[in-house]
Motif scaffolding. Structure first.
Motif, mmCIF file in Angstrom:
data_model
loop_
_atom_site.group_PDB
_atom_site.id
_atom_site.type_symbol
_atom_site.label_atom_id
_atom_site.label_comp_id
_atom_site.label_asym_id
_atom_site.label_seq_id
_atom_site.Cartn_x
_atom_site.Cartn_y
_atom_site.Cartn_z
ATOM 1 N N ARG A 19 0.838 -1.191 0.000
ATOM 2 C CA ARG A 19 0.000 0.000 0.000
ATOM 3 C C ARG A 19 0.873 1.241 0.000
ATOM 4 N N SER A 20 0.406 2.267 -0.660
ATOM 5 C CA SER A 20 1.145 3.520 -0.751
ATOM 6 C C SER A 20 0.310 4.623 -0.136
ATOM 7 N N PHE A 21 0.943 5.453 0.694
ATOM 8 C CA PHE A 21 0.281 6.554 1.359
ATOM 9 C C PHE A 21 0.827 7.874 0.829
ATOM 10 N N ASP A 22 0.083 8.926 1.057
ATOM 11 C CA ASP A 22 0.471 10.234 0.521
ATOM 12 C C ASP A 22 1.757 10.755 1.151
ATOM 13 N N ASP A 23 1.938 10.503 2.447
ATOM 14 C CA ASP A 23 3.116 11.021 3.139
ATOM 15 C C ASP A 23 4.281 10.043 3.128
ATOM 16 N N ASP A 24 4.174 8.989 2.349
ATOM 17 C CA ASP A 24 5.229 7.986 2.280
ATOM 18 C C ASP A 24 5.932 8.122 0.941
ATOM 19 N N ASP A 25 7.197 8.602 0.980
ATOM 20 C CA ASP A 25 7.975 8.774 -0.243
ATOM 21 C C ASP A 25 8.689 7.501 -0.664
ATOM 22 N N ASP A 26 8.761 6.521 0.218
ATOM 23 C CA ASP A 26 9.484 5.289 -0.104
ATOM 24 C C ASP A 26 8.649 4.435 -1.054
ATOM 25 N N ASN A 27 9.264 4.000 -2.137
ATOM 26 C CA ASN A 27 8.596 3.124 -3.093
ATOM 27 C C ASN A 27 8.758 1.690 -2.617
ATOM 28 N N SER A 28 7.658 1.065 -2.211
ATOM 29 C CA SER A 28 7.706 -0.282 -1.660
ATOM 30 C C SER A 28 7.604 -1.366 -2.718
ATOM 31 N N SER A 29 7.626 -1.003 -3.965
ATOM 32 C CA SER A 29 7.532 -1.995 -5.026
ATOM 33 C C SER A 29 8.811 -2.813 -5.078
ATOM 34 N N ARG A 30 8.695 -4.127 -4.986
ATOM 35 C CA ARG A 30 9.847 -5.016 -4.996
ATOM 36 C C ARG A 30 9.975 -5.640 -6.380
ATOM 37 N N VAL A 31 10.593 -4.919 -7.261
ATOM 38 C CA VAL A 31 10.768 -5.415 -8.631
ATOM 39 C C VAL A 31 12.240 -5.506 -9.000
ATOM 40 N N GLY A 32 13.145 -5.387 -8.055
ATOM 41 C CA GLY A 32 14.561 -5.495 -8.341
ATOM 42 C C GLY A 32 15.171 -4.179 -8.768
ATOM 43 N N ALA A 33 16.458 -4.225 -9.013
ATOM 44 C CA ALA A 33 17.187 -3.024 -9.415
ATOM 45 C C ALA A 33 16.808 -2.628 -10.831
ATOM 46 N N PRO A 34 16.809 -1.341 -11.147
ATOM 47 C CA PRO A 34 16.459 -0.923 -12.511
ATOM 48 C C PRO A 34 17.531 -1.330 -13.501
ATOM 49 N N LEU A 35 17.110 -1.527 -14.730
ATOM 50 C CA LEU A 35 18.056 -1.872 -15.781
ATOM 51 C C LEU A 35 18.903 -0.661 -16.135
ATOM 52 N N THR A 36 20.141 -0.893 -16.436
ATOM 53 C CA THR A 36 21.062 0.181 -16.786
ATOM 54 C C THR A 36 21.956 -0.298 -17.911
ATOM 55 N N ALA A 37 22.260 0.614 -18.819
ATOM 56 C CA ALA A 37 23.162 0.298 -19.930
ATOM 57 C C ALA A 37 24.619 0.420 -19.546
ATOM 58 N N ALA A 38 24.909 0.893 -18.339
ATOM 59 C CA ALA A 38 26.293 1.070 -17.907
ATOM 60 C C ALA A 38 26.945 -0.229 -17.466
ATOM 61 N N ARG A 39 26.218 -1.347 -17.479
ATOM 62 C CA ARG A 39 26.774 -2.655 -17.165
ATOM 63 C C ARG A 39 26.566 -3.587 -18.350
ATOM 64 N N HIS A 40 27.468 -4.515 -18.493
ATOM 65 C CA HIS A 40 27.416 -5.380 -19.678
ATOM 66 C C HIS A 40 26.195 -6.281 -19.681
ATOM 67 N N ASP A 41 25.673 -6.639 -18.488
ATOM 68 C CA ASP A 41 24.500 -7.504 -18.385
ATOM 69 C C ASP A 41 23.234 -6.722 -18.048
ATOM 70 N N ARG A 42 23.249 -5.397 -18.301
ATOM 71 C CA ARG A 42 22.105 -4.511 -18.016
ATOM 72 C C ARG A 42 21.753 -4.454 -16.539
ATOM 73 N N GLY A 43 22.625 -4.903 -15.653
ATOM 74 C CA GLY A 43 22.350 -4.886 -14.225
ATOM 75 C C GLY A 43 21.736 -6.160 -13.686
ATOM 76 N N LEU A 44 21.456 -7.143 -14.547
ATOM 77 C CA LEU A 44 20.861 -8.407 -14.109
ATOM 78 C C LEU A 44 21.973 -9.398 -13.772
ATOM 79 N N SER A 45 22.716 -9.121 -12.725
ATOM 80 C CA SER A 45 23.839 -9.954 -12.323
ATOM 81 C C SER A 45 23.548 -10.606 -10.978
ATOM 82 N N THR A 46 24.312 -11.635 -10.678
ATOM 83 C CA THR A 46 24.177 -12.387 -9.436
ATOM 84 C C THR A 46 25.491 -12.327 -8.673
ATOM 85 N N GLU A 47 25.405 -12.023 -7.391
ATOM 86 C CA GLU A 47 26.578 -11.963 -6.539
ATOM 87 C C GLU A 47 26.478 -13.058 -5.485
#
Length: 306
Positions: A58-86
């Motif tokens: 649930r999202s509230f008006d005074d809550d700036d934190d995004n609680s969506s758990r969808v993983g890290a955003p994709l980025t072109a600055a990494r060779h695997d677009r950020g979909l890596s495993t550590e």
């Protein structure tokens, strides 16, 4: 052969418009809440156990934190677009220290994971170029958008087969300088060469190849872009910066910037603005910051005075 009609909608796929909007008992308003439809007056549950396709948070008006758990955003600055495993080393997910036998097993898994991380030599070279681009962008205090833009330019260069026969550091430095030119960030070839693993001539070579083959959206440099850097480097006041911008407008109207070094014109405007305001700024320190000779500043200064 099927004897029944084809369903237009599947299970639990009826829209709210297809369902009744009134209660069958008291004819009051029916609302959808928590996957079921209930009456606002008598509380009758009209439809239950429907699939709730909304988020699990649930999202509230005074809550700036995004609680969506969808993983890290994709980025072109990494060779695997950020979909890596550590794979961890000492502690597990709860923070407890792993025993020695488990750490040895994770070490073997980490080794095999590193071996199968790249599918080809080109992907391994791309990973090296992306790490180099992130390092140079961080050294020049550039935002992440510039690093991603430079990585995207490097990927286009790989598709056009521009990397073969050239050093990765040369093309990476050229991509970073091209990203600065396209995004409007004032970074000179000398500044990029200071943080790159190649000299200024190689950076210029990489940028020239990219610009000719890819047709980059890099416009010509304007003297207005160098004014904030020059005034900040010589600790000039805001009055000098504003007056230098006005002088640049006059020089542009008179055609004094055509065919001339934009850094020299900007330095001459800052020097003339300092004289008009009353602050002492020497031509030598402006020439050192603008990477031009004092003679160039004197020539542009005389043209402005005339």
């Amino acid at each position: 052969m099927a004897l029944r009609d084809v369903y237009e909608t599947g299970f639990d796929e009826q829209s709210d418009k297809q369902l009744s909007a009134t209660c069958p008992e008291c004819s009051s308003t029916v609302i959808a809440d928590a996957g079921e439809r209930r009456c606002t007056e008598c509380g009758l549950v009209v439809t239950e156990q429907r699939l709730d396709r909304g988020p699990e948070w649930r999202s509230f008006d005074d809550d700036d934190d995004n609680s969506s758990r969808v993983g890290a955003p994709l980025t072109a600055a990494r060779h695997d677009r950020g979909l890596s495993t550590e794979i961890g080393r000492i502690r597990d997910g709860t923070g407890s220290i792993l025993p020695g036998r488990k750490r040895a097993q994770l070490g073997r898994l980490r080794r095999e994971h590193d071996r199968g991380r790249f599918r080809s030599t080109a992907e391994q070279n791309l990973a090296l170029a992306c790490s180099e681009l992130r390092r140079m962008a961080s050294s020049l205090e550039l935002p992440k958008s510039v690093a991603e833009r430079s990585a995207a330019i490097y990927r286009e260069a790989m598709k056009e087969n521009l990397i073969r026969g050239r050093a990765i550091e040369t093309i990476a430095a050229g991509c970073l300088y091209a990203a600065c030119r396209c995004d409007g960030y004032t970074r000179t070839l000398g500044e990029v060469a200071e943080v790159a693993r190649c000299d200024e001539s190689k950076v210029k070579l990489g940028y020239r190849v990219l610009n000719q083959e890819l047709g980059l959206e890099a416009g010509p440099r304007r003297p207005r872009e160098f004014v904030p850097r020059l005034t900040s480097a010589v600790d000039a006041s805001d009055d000098i910066e504003r007056r230098a911008r006005d002088l640049l407008q006059c020089a542009d109207a008179e055609g004094l910037m055509n065919g001339r070094n934009p850094k020299g014109v900007a330095a001459a405007c800052v020097y003339l603005a300092g004289q008009e305001v009353g602050e002492q700024i020497t031509q030598t320190e402006l020439a050192d910051v603008a990477d031009v000779t004092p003679l160039t500043i004197r020539k542009r200064y005389r043209e402005l005075v005339d």
